[in-house]
Design an enzyme around this catalytic site. Structure first.
Site, PDB file in Angstrom:
ATOM      1  CG  HIS A 266      -2.036   0.926   1.146  1.00 16.36           C
ATOM      2  ND1 HIS A 266      -2.331   1.515   0.201  1.00 16.36           N
ATOM      3  CD2 HIS A 266      -2.763   1.148   2.205  1.00 16.36           C
ATOM      4  CE1 HIS A 266      -3.529   2.572   0.446  1.00 16.36           C
ATOM      5  NE2 HIS A 266      -3.697   1.993   1.860  1.00 16.36           N
ATOM      6  CG  HIS A 307      -4.255   0.324  -8.168  1.00 12.76           C
ATOM      7  ND1 HIS A 307      -5.397   0.399  -8.077  1.00 12.76           N
ATOM      8  CD2 HIS A 307      -3.622   1.143  -7.630  1.00 12.76           C
ATOM      9  CE1 HIS A 307      -5.837   1.083  -6.959  1.00 12.76           C
ATOM     10  NE2 HIS A 307      -4.605   1.888  -6.689  1.00 12.76           N
ATOM     11  CG  ASP A 364       2.782   4.371  -4.055  1.00 11.32           C
ATOM     12  OD1 ASP A 364       1.821   3.366  -3.782  1.00 11.32           O
ATOM     13  OD2 ASP A 364       2.861   5.230  -3.240  1.00 11.32           O
TER      14      ASP A 364
HETATM   15  C1  SDX Z   1      -1.637   2.074  -3.424  1.00 17.61           C
HETATM   16  O1  SDX Z   1      -6.179   0.572  -3.437  1.00 17.61           O
HETATM   17  C2  SDX Z   1      -5.539   1.864  -3.732  1.00 17.61           C
HETATM   18  O2  SDX Z   1      -6.442   2.502  -4.072  1.00 17.61           O
HETATM   19  C3  SDX Z   1      -4.267   2.077  -2.977  1.00 17.61           C
HETATM   20  C4  SDX Z   1      -3.609   3.218  -3.725  1.00 17.61           C
HETATM   21  C5  SDX Z   1      -4.097   4.736  -2.858  1.00 17.61           C
HETATM   22  O3  SDX Z   1      -3.859   5.530  -3.387  1.00 17.61           O
HETATM   23  O4  SDX Z   1      -4.948   4.188  -1.774  1.00 17.61           O
HETATM   24  O5  SDX Z   1      -3.765   3.450  -4.950  1.00 17.61           O
HETATM   25  C6  SDX Z   1      -1.993   3.219  -3.042  1.00 17.61           C
HETATM   26  O6  SDX Z   1      -1.266   1.314  -2.538  1.00 17.61           O
HETATM   27  C7  SDX Z   1      -0.931   1.657  -4.725  1.00 17.61           C
HETATM   28  C8  SDX Z   1      -0.318   0.232  -4.886  1.00 17.61           C
HETATM   29  C9  SDX Z   1       1.146   0.292  -4.317  1.00 17.61           C
HETATM   30  N1  SDX Z   1       1.595  -1.338  -4.099  1.00 17.61           N
HETATM   31  C10 SDX Z   1       2.569  -1.614  -4.994  1.00 17.61           C
HETATM   32  O7  SDX Z   1       2.998  -0.892  -5.965  1.00 17.61           O
HETATM   33  C11 SDX Z   1       3.000  -3.131  -4.627  1.00 17.61           C
HETATM   34  C12 SDX Z   1       3.254  -3.599  -5.674  1.00 17.61           C
HETATM   35  N2  SDX Z   1       1.923  -3.969  -6.349  1.00 17.61           N
HETATM   36  C13 SDX Z   1       1.350  -5.352  -6.008  1.00 17.61           C
HETATM   37  O8  SDX Z   1       1.975  -5.812  -4.691  1.00 17.61           O
HETATM   38  C14 SDX Z   1      -0.074  -5.535  -6.331  1.00 17.61           C
HETATM   39  O9  SDX Z   1      -0.076  -4.948  -7.701  1.00 17.61           O
HETATM   40  C15 SDX Z   1      -1.089  -4.730  -5.619  1.00 17.61           C
HETATM   41  C16 SDX Z   1      -0.975  -5.006  -3.968  1.00 17.61           C
HETATM   42  C17 SDX Z   1      -1.183  -3.289  -5.675  1.00 17.61           C
HETATM   43  C18 SDX Z   1      -2.589  -5.422  -6.159  1.00 17.61           C
HETATM   44  O10 SDX Z   1      -2.506  -6.298  -5.392  1.00 17.61           O
HETATM   45  P1  SDX Z   1      -4.050  -7.342  -6.219  1.00 17.61           P
HETATM   46  O11 SDX Z   1      -5.148  -6.510  -6.689  1.00 17.61           O
HETATM   47  O12 SDX Z   1      -4.404  -8.229  -4.946  1.00 17.61           O
HETATM   48  O13 SDX Z   1      -3.606  -8.157  -7.154  1.00 17.61           O
HETATM   49  P2  SDX Z   1      -2.726  -9.562  -7.260  1.00 17.61           P
HETATM   50  O14 SDX Z   1      -1.690  -9.597  -6.031  1.00 17.61           O
HETATM   51  O15 SDX Z   1      -4.013 -10.473  -7.052  1.00 17.61           O
HETATM   52  O16 SDX Z   1      -2.051  -9.561  -8.479  1.00 17.61           O
HETATM   53  C19 SDX Z   1      -2.808 -10.273  -9.514  1.00 17.61           C
HETATM   54  C20 SDX Z   1      -1.641 -11.058 -10.390  1.00 17.61           C
HETATM   55  C21 SDX Z   1      -1.154 -11.687  -9.534  1.00 17.61           C
HETATM   56  O17 SDX Z   1      -0.742 -12.832 -10.493  1.00 17.61           O
HETATM   57  P3  SDX Z   1      -1.435 -14.367 -10.473  1.00 17.61           P
HETATM   58  O18 SDX Z   1      -1.542 -14.850  -9.103  1.00 17.61           O
HETATM   59  O19 SDX Z   1      -2.684 -14.012 -11.261  1.00 17.61           O
HETATM   60  O20 SDX Z   1      -0.639 -15.162 -11.077  1.00 17.61           O
HETATM   61  O21 SDX Z   1      -0.699  -9.894 -10.843  1.00 17.61           O
HETATM   62  C22 SDX Z   1       0.534 -10.238 -10.033  1.00 17.61           C
HETATM   63  C23 SDX Z   1       0.281 -11.157  -9.172  1.00 17.61           C
HETATM   64  O22 SDX Z   1       1.255 -12.088  -8.808  1.00 17.61           O
HETATM   65  N3  SDX Z   1       1.296  -9.078  -9.699  1.00 17.61           N
HETATM   66  C24 SDX Z   1       2.406  -8.683  -9.876  1.00 17.61           C
HETATM   67  C25 SDX Z   1       2.595  -7.224  -9.507  1.00 17.61           C
HETATM   68  N4  SDX Z   1       1.464  -6.950  -8.947  1.00 17.61           N
HETATM   69  C26 SDX Z   1       0.497  -8.084  -9.272  1.00 17.61           C
HETATM   70  N5  SDX Z   1       3.459  -9.258 -10.421  1.00 17.61           N
HETATM   71  C27 SDX Z   1       4.861  -8.560 -10.408  1.00 17.61           C
HETATM   72  N6  SDX Z   1       5.033  -7.437  -9.844  1.00 17.61           N
HETATM   73  C28 SDX Z   1       3.794  -6.705  -9.428  1.00 17.61           C
HETATM   74  N7  SDX Z   1       4.019  -5.425  -9.062  1.00 17.61           N
END
Ligand code: SDX
Length: 432
Positions: A266, A307, A364
């Protein structure tokens, strides 16, 4: 609301169940599942991927189109034409202020920028190497020990004073957590300065000489606060709402939001992005890290990508990227991290895995590069996110408390032991 409904036929239940469907002004319809409990059923939605937790009129996101509206105004227009405190007014009251309303709002914020002198000694309880987010969790929650005249949540006037206190004091406390970590004296707020100028003054000023705040940095800082102001029902905002639903005081609720924001998935991602770029170190190693991010056996993820809602560009990231170019050019900084970030973005966005999973840069990804260029230490990045997001947390908390609400209390799918009798100590055998 509407008279649409879904009719559910469930195995084992003779009668079909009619569930009302409600439509908003924008976005998907919602299915009211309240009638399921009476039929002995819960919905199941880990991570709340498909769950609308509340009705709200503050912020709308269309993740497929990369749209972000605050009270109907696109974030791109607010970033270009508005400023942070004006956006705070918009989020809290629903309309852009007139010149008179804006002046009064800013003037009231100025009356609350200082903190109780006793809070200054409160900081001495921390080690100097405490993470600033650890300090903010503690100090913001402790505000409820100092401001007893704004804790009655049913009193609109109390809620308004608490809102002003939090918006006004977060920059002061944030700068104090930085000064404490470097052993420099705390700086008092200077109300002759703008919100962002004052923050930079308290962060980098010292009592021995006048502050010389760069207008470029102040503009960039204000824009960063504005771009982080609110984002619908994200994890930290939902935490604030859940804490508020128990009747907890506003300072405790915001402290809960700060704690939830800290995680690297997050708000902690901006700090993690810089650490990732530093670990990559050179554009020649980007492919190696992109492959790691795709490897299910490797916990590494590309921080700043992906996201829950945006399956297109995060509109904030686009604005942030423009700001990064402007700030670095203005400061004459040729930061290799920016080059790595731009190259990483190009490679990732052309990679099948990221295209298929719709992983785009989020808010971010570029913010850390700007903050680093401004001389902000990495450990303060999430603190700055918390300062900007405080108004969004308060706006959602106030929207809930000023309306009708119930304590949030989700249920579960239980897969543990069925009932069994207690085993006396002398009859127990090792489990397994
Ligand atoms: C913020 O919610 C908001 O609005 C948040 C925010 C706000 O203003 O409040 O926008 C701020 O928190 C932005 C996000 C910052 N976080 C990151 O940058 C961390 C990296 N991102 C991930 O951890 C992830 O993308 C999340 C946590 C942001 C979203 O996770 P989800 O929606 O639960 O998606 P997921 O983990 O289920 O991923 C879907 C797929 C997965 O692969 P499969 O299981 O389908 O095979 O995409 C892959 C994940 O492995 N994946 C990634 C990835 N993010 C998702 N693979 C590699 N690198 C990544 N960054």
């Amino acid at each position: 609301m509407s008279d649409k409904k879904a009719t559910l036929k469930i195995d084992g239940i003779d009668e079909p169940i009619d569930l009302p469907i409600y439509s908003g002004t924008l976005g998907p319809d919602v299915l009211d599942v309240g009638g399921l409990t009476g039929k002995g059923l819960f919905t199941y939605d880990p991570g709340f991927v498909s769950t609308a937790s509340c009705e709200s009129q503050i912020t709308f996101i269309d993740g497929g189109k990369g749209v972000l509206l605050h009270r109907g105004y696109p974030i791109e227009q607010l970033a270009e034409h508005s400023d942070y405190l004006e956006t705070c007014y918009l989020l809290l009251y629903g309309e852009l202020p007139t010149a008179e309303q804006k002046a009064s709002f800013v003037g009231t914020v100025h009356k609350h920028t200082m903190v109780h002198e006793q809070i200054r000694t409160f900081f001495n309880g921390f080690r100097r190497d405490a993470h600033p987010m650890a300090i903010m969790c503690g100090v913001v929650g402790a505000l409820s020990a100092f401001y007893h005249d704004s804790l009655e949540i049913s009193d609109e006037h109390h809620r308004q004073i608490a809102a002003f206190r939090l918006i006004a004091k977060m920059p002061t406390l944030a700068a104090m957590s930085y000064k404490f970590s470097i052993g420099q004296p705390f700086m008092y707020p200077d109300n002759s300065l703008s919100y962002a100028e004052n923050f930079l003054h308290m962060m980098f000023g010292n009592p021995c000489e006048p502050s010389n705040i760069s207008p470029v940095l102040a503009t960039a800082m204000d824009r960063i606060f504005l771009l982080h102001a609110d984002h619908e029902q994200n994890a930290s905002t939902s935490t604030v709402r859940l804490a508020g639903s128990s009747g907890a005081n506003p300072f405790a609720c915001i402290a809960a939001g700060i704690a939830a924001l800290w995680g690297p998935s997050h708000g902690g991602a901006n700090e993690a992005v810089l650490e990732m770029l530093q670990e990559i170190g050179d554009v020649s190693r980007i492919d190696e890290f992109v492959e790691r991010a795709k490897d299910k056996n490797d916990p590494f993820r590309l921080m700043g990508f992906g996201h829950r809602v945006y399956k297109n560009f995060d509109p904030r990231a686009k604005v942030m990227k423009e700001s990064a170019d402007e700030v670095l050019a203005e400061l004459g900084i040729d930061d290799p991290m920016l080059e790595i970030a731009k190259r990483l973005e190009e490679i990732a966005l052309s990679d099948e895995y990221f295209i298929e999973k719709k992983l785009y840069p989020n808010v971010d990804f570029y913010s850390g590069i700007i903050l680093k260029a401004m001389g902000i230490p990495t450990s303060m990045f999430t603190v700055i996110f918390a300062v900007g997001r405080t108004v969004g947390w308060i706006a959602h908390w106030n929207e809930m408390i000023s309306g009708s609400y119930r304590i949030g209390r989700p249920r579960q799918l239980y897969t543990g032991y069925t009932q069994r009798d207690f085993t006396p100590l002398d009859q127990r055998k090792p489990a397994g």
